[in-house]
Design a protein around this motif. Structure first.
Motif, short mmCIF file in Angstrom:
data_model
loop_
_atom_site.label_atom_id
_atom_site.label_comp_id
_atom_site.label_asym_id
_atom_site.label_seq_id
_atom_site.Cartn_x
_atom_site.Cartn_y
_atom_site.Cartn_z
N LYS A 30 74.87 -65.79 -73.29
CA LYS A 30 74.70 -67.12 -73.91
C LYS A 30 74.10 -66.98 -75.30
CE LYS A 30 70.87 -68.91 -73.51
NZ LYS A 30 69.57 -69.36 -72.96
N TYR A 41 75.47 -67.99 -79.02
CA TYR A 41 74.67 -68.81 -79.94
C TYR A 41 74.54 -68.13 -81.30
CZ TYR A 41 70.50 -71.08 -81.92
OH TYR A 41 69.61 -71.73 -82.74
N GLU A 42 74.27 -66.84 -81.31
CA GLU A 42 74.13 -66.10 -82.57
C GLU A 42 75.42 -66.15 -83.39
OE1 GLU A 42 72.46 -61.79 -84.15
OE2 GLU A 42 73.18 -61.97 -82.09
N TYR A 60 77.89 -68.32 -83.12
CA TYR A 60 78.14 -69.71 -83.53
C TYR A 60 77.29 -70.08 -84.74
CZ TYR A 60 78.63 -74.79 -83.24
OH TYR A 60 78.89 -76.11 -83.53
N ASP A 64 65.52 -76.29 -82.45
CA ASP A 64 65.51 -75.78 -81.07
C ASP A 64 64.38 -76.44 -80.29
OD1 ASP A 64 65.48 -74.30 -78.72
OD2 ASP A 64 65.69 -72.36 -79.71
N SER A 111 66.07 -67.32 -78.38
CA SER A 111 66.87 -68.08 -79.34
C SER A 111 66.16 -68.27 -80.69
CB SER A 111 67.23 -69.45 -78.75
OG SER A 111 66.06 -70.18 -78.40
N PHE A 170 70.17 -77.06 -80.97
CA PHE A 170 70.58 -76.15 -79.91
C PHE A 170 69.84 -76.55 -78.64
CE2 PHE A 170 69.48 -72.06 -77.66
CZ PHE A 170 70.71 -71.91 -77.04
N ASP A 175 69.16 -75.68 -74.90
CA ASP A 175 69.23 -74.55 -73.98
C ASP A 175 69.53 -75.01 -72.55
OD1 ASP A 175 67.58 -72.59 -72.01
OD2 ASP A 175 68.25 -71.50 -73.79
N LEU A 185 74.82 -78.36 -80.15
CA LEU A 185 75.32 -77.24 -79.35
C LEU A 185 74.54 -77.22 -78.05
CD1 LEU A 185 77.14 -74.71 -79.12
CD2 LEU A 185 75.27 -73.41 -80.18
#
Length: 201
Positions: A14, A18-19, A21, A42, A57, A132, A134, A158
């Motif tokens: 995951k 994320y990285e 994206y 975040d 993250s 983001f 989670d 996201l």
């Protein structure tokens, strides 16, 4: 990062998504003339590094932003990282990893709903924002908070939703642990019968 402070293989995958994206998103945004400020937000930032030594993250986002510093400055763009962690112990751990670049990094210790509402008020129409969400936190966000997010301008969302949890809910919807998932699905206008009849390729 799970409740035991570990990042397991599925979470690593995951975070890898994320990285990638975030790199693609920021690479595009720093070349768009409409915004001179970009906010990476975040609400569930965790403790920084997991107990098994994996970056979370927040540190991944910081690394991506640092890598793009030269290009963003050349394009007169500022990228801000805004983090939130409600659990006090994790918050105290997190702030230790961000002693530099304080101008571009803010860290808060609020309930996620309060944090998101504050951010939406403070940064309204001042730049482009990417939230983001989670998998460990999406059920903690109230329906009215999601509604505010969906209605906001200049915003990217996201969100990772574990489909296995949804599958478990559909099979055992009386399970106490799955009630937050049930509420989330209900808030999104998704009912169990509809999902059971969805065809996939």
């Amino acid at each position: 990062m799970n409740k035991k402070g570990l990042i397991l293989q599925h979470s690593k995958e995951k975070l890898n998504v994320y990285e990638k994206y975030l790199k693609a998103y920021l690479s595009i945004m720093i070349n768009i003339p409409n915004f001179d400020k970009i906010y990476v937000i975040d609400p569930f930032a965790g403790q920084g590094i997991s107990d098994n030594g994996e970056k979370g993250s927040a540190l991944i986002a910081k690394g991506v932003i640092d890598d793009l510093d030269t290009i963003s400055e050349r394009n007169n763009k500022k990228i801000y990282l805004i983090l939130n962690e409600y659990e006090k112990e994790s918050y105290n751990s997190l702030i230790r990893y961000f002693s530099d670049k304080k101008e571009k990094i803010q860290i808060f210790n609020y309930d996620a709903n309060i944090f998101i509402k504050n951010i939406l008020l403070k940064n309204n129409n001042r730049g482009h924002r990417m939230f983001f969400i989670d998998p460990w936190g999406y059920t903690q966000i109230k329906s009215e908070t999601y509604e505010q997010l969906f209605k906001s301008m200049h915003l990217e969302l996201l969100i990772f939703i574990p489909t296995f949890n949804i599958y478990r809910f559909l099979r055992k919807n009386d399970n106490e642990q799955l009630k937050p998932i049930a509420q989330f699905l209900c808030d999104m206008g998704i009912n169990g019968e509809y999902v059971k009849n969805v065809q996939t390729d």
